[in-house]
Design a protein around this motif. Structure first.
Motif, PDB file in Angstrom:
ATOM      1  N   GLN A  66     -13.133 129.598 -57.471  1.00  0.00           N
ATOM      2  CA  GLN A  66     -13.098 130.349 -56.214  1.00  0.00           C
ATOM      3  C   GLN A  66     -13.444 129.481 -55.018  1.00  0.00           C
ATOM      4  OE1 GLN A  66     -14.801 134.413 -58.316  1.00  0.00           O
ATOM      5  NE2 GLN A  66     -15.566 133.869 -56.280  1.00  0.00           N
ATOM      6  N   TYR A  68     -14.698 131.052 -52.226  1.00  0.00           N
ATOM      7  CA  TYR A  68     -15.840 131.715 -51.606  1.00  0.00           C
ATOM      8  C   TYR A  68     -16.669 132.473 -52.643  1.00  0.00           C
ATOM      9  CZ  TYR A  68     -13.756 130.571 -47.183  1.00  0.00           C
ATOM     10  OH  TYR A  68     -13.240 129.867 -46.131  1.00  0.00           O
ATOM     11  N   LEU A  69     -17.942 132.589 -52.347  1.00  0.00           N
ATOM     12  CA  LEU A  69     -18.868 133.385 -53.159  1.00  0.00           C
ATOM     13  C   LEU A  69     -19.110 134.707 -52.459  1.00  0.00           C
ATOM     14  CD1 LEU A  69     -21.481 130.577 -53.795  1.00  0.00           C
ATOM     15  CD2 LEU A  69     -19.913 131.538 -55.505  1.00  0.00           C
ATOM     16  N   ASN A  75     -18.029 128.133 -51.655  1.00  0.00           N
ATOM     17  CA  ASN A  75     -18.480 127.986 -53.043  1.00  0.00           C
ATOM     18  C   ASN A  75     -18.949 126.559 -53.315  1.00  0.00           C
ATOM     19  OD1 ASN A  75     -18.994 128.238 -55.719  1.00  0.00           O
ATOM     20  ND2 ASN A  75     -16.919 128.762 -56.332  1.00  0.00           N
ATOM     21  N   LEU A  80     -24.423 128.607 -53.846  1.00  0.00           N
ATOM     22  CA  LEU A  80     -24.583 129.512 -54.986  1.00  0.00           C
ATOM     23  C   LEU A  80     -26.070 129.723 -55.289  1.00  0.00           C
ATOM     24  CD1 LEU A  80     -23.565 131.257 -57.257  1.00  0.00           C
ATOM     25  CD2 LEU A  80     -23.103 129.199 -58.609  1.00  0.00           C
TER      26      LEU A  80
END
Ligand code: HEC
Length: 124
Positions: A66, A68-69, A75, A80
């Protein structure tokens, strides 16, 4: 919201840089155990971690793919860890609660989730 980045602008995602959680001095095998022990599987399905197959939150199968988180953070390993330590501090409207992790716990979990091998349920 995106303060504290030391003026450094990073590209949203660089998969090779993320591979195996590089940049983290962390223990992905311990991270995998913590995902089970700390109740993440009550809300997330995670390949390679036994749990009730919950879909309260998104599956964490291939997080390393991904950009984006949670739709709001680039990411990266550091972001994170920030997310895992206190999701509502990142996004006050998120349904994911803070789960009381220590920084070392979050780093180990991040190393597991960002490791393609770990996330496929193979090693570590
Ligand atoms: C009470 C349910 C709940 C628990 C417990 C929980 N989460 Fe979440 N999690 C969520 C929800 C809901 C989202 C989606 C949040 C959003 O997008 O704002 C989420 C999002 C995430 C994300 C971002 C996923 C993505 O696709 O961007 C990660 C990573 C994550 N959780 C990891 C964990 C870990 C690791 C644990 C255990 C320490 C955990 N969560 C515990 C509900 C939970």
């Amino acid at each position: 919201v995106m303060t504290g980045a030391c003026g450094e602008s990073r590209p949203p995602l660089s998969p090779p840089a993320l591979a195996a959680g590089k940049g983290l001095d962390a223990d992905p095998a311990r991270g995998r155990r913590l995902i089970a022990e700390r109740g993440c599987v009550a809300c997330h399905t995670v390949t390679g971690v036994r749990g009730p197959a919950s879909n309260v939150g998104p599956p964490l199968h291939e997080l390393w793919r991904q950009a984006y988180l949670a739709g709001v953070l680039p990411n990266t390993s550091d972001d994170l860890v920030r997310w895992l330590l206190d999701p509502p501090a990142i996004n006050p409207r998120t349904a994911m609660p803070a789960t009381g992790l220590q920084k070392a716990d979050a780093e180990d979990i991040a190393a597991f989730l960002l490791s393609p091998d770990g996330a496929r349920g193979r090693a570590p």
